[in-house]
Design an enzyme around this catalytic site. Structure first.
Site, mmCIF file in Angstrom:
data_model
loop_
_atom_site.group_PDB
_atom_site.id
_atom_site.type_symbol
_atom_site.label_atom_id
_atom_site.label_comp_id
_atom_site.label_asym_id
_atom_site.label_seq_id
_atom_site.Cartn_x
_atom_site.Cartn_y
_atom_site.Cartn_z
ATOM 1 N N GLU A 175 0.852 -1.185 0.000
ATOM 2 C CA GLU A 175 0.000 0.000 0.000
ATOM 3 C C GLU A 175 0.888 1.236 0.000
ATOM 4 O OE1 GLU A 175 -3.714 1.903 2.608
ATOM 5 O OE2 GLU A 175 -2.771 0.046 3.260
ATOM 6 N N ASN A 223 -6.637 1.414 2.957
ATOM 7 C CA ASN A 223 -7.361 2.661 3.207
ATOM 8 C C ASN A 223 -6.972 3.751 2.214
ATOM 9 O OD1 ASN A 223 -8.433 1.315 5.396
ATOM 10 N ND2 ASN A 223 -7.152 2.321 6.914
ATOM 11 N N ASN A 276 -12.185 -0.896 -0.608
ATOM 12 C CA ASN A 276 -11.494 -1.442 0.562
ATOM 13 C C ASN A 276 -12.253 -1.098 1.839
ATOM 14 O OD1 ASN A 276 -8.918 -2.403 2.066
ATOM 15 N ND2 ASN A 276 -9.268 -0.353 2.889
ATOM 16 N N GLU A 277 -12.545 -2.106 2.649
ATOM 17 C CA GLU A 277 -13.093 -1.919 4.009
ATOM 18 C C GLU A 277 -14.168 -0.833 4.084
ATOM 19 O OE1 GLU A 277 -9.336 -3.574 6.650
ATOM 20 O OE2 GLU A 277 -9.783 -1.432 6.752
ATOM 21 N N GLU A 289 -6.214 -9.450 3.682
ATOM 22 C CA GLU A 289 -5.351 -8.825 4.700
ATOM 23 C C GLU A 289 -5.334 -9.747 5.909
ATOM 24 O OE1 GLU A 289 -5.704 -4.684 5.799
ATOM 25 O OE2 GLU A 289 -6.481 -4.133 3.820
ATOM 26 N N GLN A 296 1.730 -6.526 5.485
ATOM 27 C CA GLN A 296 2.046 -6.248 4.095
ATOM 28 C C GLN A 296 3.389 -6.885 3.738
ATOM 29 O OE1 GLN A 296 1.306 -2.103 2.969
ATOM 30 N NE2 GLN A 296 -0.558 -2.053 4.154
#
Length: 502
Positions: free
Chosen positions: A29, A74, A174-175, A294, A351
């Site tokens: 990310e 995020n 995402n989320e 994740e 990650q």
């Protein structure tokens, strides 16, 4: 010292499923020093002409990571992909609201695709469904995957990329269930936009596969209801639903901590049940698979992150330094993913570099392997093939949050092409070694190739750029005779027992 005993039967016909190699995926990310100062550091002695660190590339290649999720996280919910393409001197500097950092856009999707090729990975590309929507999503697919003859495909060619990137796997945001997310939505709001984005993206390229957002973690108040609602809207247009989960040992209770993979197992079963409920409700013939995109240990850096000044470029965020017990839990989580090979088809260790990562770097300095690097590498390299259902009898223990936790966490993977069987095993016992007896009756004329062990007397031991006390050795005592493998699994150890044809 008493030695407990566990038995296991592995039979080549007890198949769970062929393991999709993408379960050994990872994630990068635009966050902290993952990109800038991680994979990319112009002027570093090991940097190539494009600024990519060759030492990092070599460590990633050793892991044999088949797919990498990008660019978030995020971050993606506030990201305009156009900012990161075209001449670098014209790219805008933006405020990244997700991590309160400044994004220079020096690296964008084309540079990242170049890097992914160097490490031998495909990219799992996420689209922004936070501040943006279906228009930007379809344009991005056109830019990446359409051969030529349209505005965005010709723009890619003008940027120096004649051939399309042919990105196969895409994340729909995402989320989006998280209140922290830029553009947070209710399940109905997200289900609708994800459905419409999925349709236009597949109209541009019908060959792509899509991952719809499940819950950000199992403890979200909307968990289960979120999945059911989102799948109700998107079932016919998507291929996977995502799961995210991180664990930590904040209470300093090792026995309880190492049992957390049982919660992960239950989480997977729950999401499978929800997906299959929607399948039944819709009378569908299609099965939705899982993308656990994740997962990791994440808690060491929480306090340090509160002290970071906002609005800087590539601040040192989420730089967990992992210890030995973290490596054991990561091993248990990997075994759990393999056990669900029939439904989990993609997984991303979050990650890859510097940010809650197996690989760390120092500015102008070395790159080094964290403790969690080793189980991840062993699983990725040796865990290719068919996951075999393990019939296990193990002594058990109770912990603060769990009852009947088996000391032995194990699975076997059969690679028919190479004629190899690999047994992955964690001994959770904090005091005693575990004697493993494994019946391999259906594997004739096999021998032990090696027995790799990761062990250490101090569960809090970490590695660093200067020294690596937590490294595996190949001195395990596994033996095979009369179609039975016997091995001593040291207390608190990760074991890889490799069997091959004579």
């Amino acid at each position: 010292m008493a030695t407990k005993k566990a038995t296991m039967i592995i039979e080549k016909d007890f198949k769970i499923a062929e393991i999709d190699k993408r379960i050994y995926g990872s994630f990068i990310e635009h966050l902290g020093r993952a990109v800038y100062g991680g994979i990319y550091e112009p002027g570093h002695p090991q940097a190539d002409e494009n600024g990519f660190r060759q030492d990092v590339i070599e460590l990633v290649k050793e892991l044999q990571v088949p797919i990498i999720r990008y660019p978030g996280g995020n971050f993606v919910s506030g990201y305009n992909w156009e900012d990161g393409v075209g001449p670098k001197e014209q790219r805008p500097r933006r405020l990244d609201l997700a991590w309160k950092s400044v994004e220079t856009n020096e690296i964008g999707l084309n540079e990242f695709m170049d890097w992914a090729k160097m490490v031998g990975a495909e990219v799992n590309m996420a689209v922004n469904l936070g501040t943006r929507g279906i228009d930007a999503a379809r344009n991005l697919v056109e830019y990446c995957n359409h051969p030529s003859g349209s505005y965005y495909s010709d723009l890619r060619i003008a940027h120096g990329y004649k051939e399309p990137h042919k990105i196969k796997t895409w994340c729909l945001g995402n989320e989006m269930d998280g209140p922290w997310q830029i553009g947070h939505k209710t399940a109905v709001e997200y289900g609708r936009i994800a459905c419409e984005a999925a349709k236009v993206m597949k109209w541009v390229d019908p060959t792509i596969e899509l991952v719809v957002c499940g819950s950000s973690n199992r403890n979200m108040p909307t968990f289960a209801e979120w999945e059911a609602t989102v799948l109700d809207h998107t079932y016919d247009h998507v291929d996977y639903i995502s799961l995210h989960q991180y664990y930590g040992n904040r209470d300093n209770d090792t026995a309880n901590y190492l049992a957390l993979s049982l919660e992960m197992d239950d989480f997977i079963r729950s999401v499978v049940a929800i997906a299959d409920y929607v399948k039944a409700k819709k009378r569908s013939k299609k099965t939705i698979h899982l993308s656990f995109d994740e997962w990791n240990v994440w808690y060491h850096s929480n306090e340090a992150d509160k002290l970071i000044e906002p609005w800087t470029v590539a601040p040192p965020l989420l730089e967990d330094i992992y210890n030995f017990e973290d490596a054991l839990l990561v091993g248990c989580m990997l075994i759990t993913l393999m056990k669900h090979a029939d439904r989990v088809k993609i997984a991303c260790l979050a990650q890859l570099v510097n940010v809650i990562a197996p690989i760390m770097t120092e500015k102008n300095g070395p790159a080094w392997k964290q403790t969690i690097y080793y189980p991840f590498m062993h699983a990725s390299v040796y865990g290719r093939g068919v996951a075999l259902h393990p019939v296990i009898s193990s002594p058990k223990y109770d912990s603060k949050d769990f009852t009947d936790v088996p000391y032995l966490e194990s699975i076997a993977v059969y690679n028919e092409e190479k004629e190899e069987v690999t047994i992955f095993a964690v001994n959770r016992d904090m005091e005693d070694a575990l004697l493993l007896e494994c019946d391999v009756r259906s594997f004739e004329d096999y021998r032990v190739i090696e027995h790799i062990v990761l062990e250490h007397d101090n569960v809090k031991q970490t590695n660093s750029a200067q020294s690596s006390p937590v490294v595996p050795h190949r001195n395990g005592d596994a033996q095979l005779s009369d179609r039975k493998v016997s091995a001593t699994l040291p207390k608190l150890s990760w074991n890889v027992i490799r069997l091959g044809k004579r």
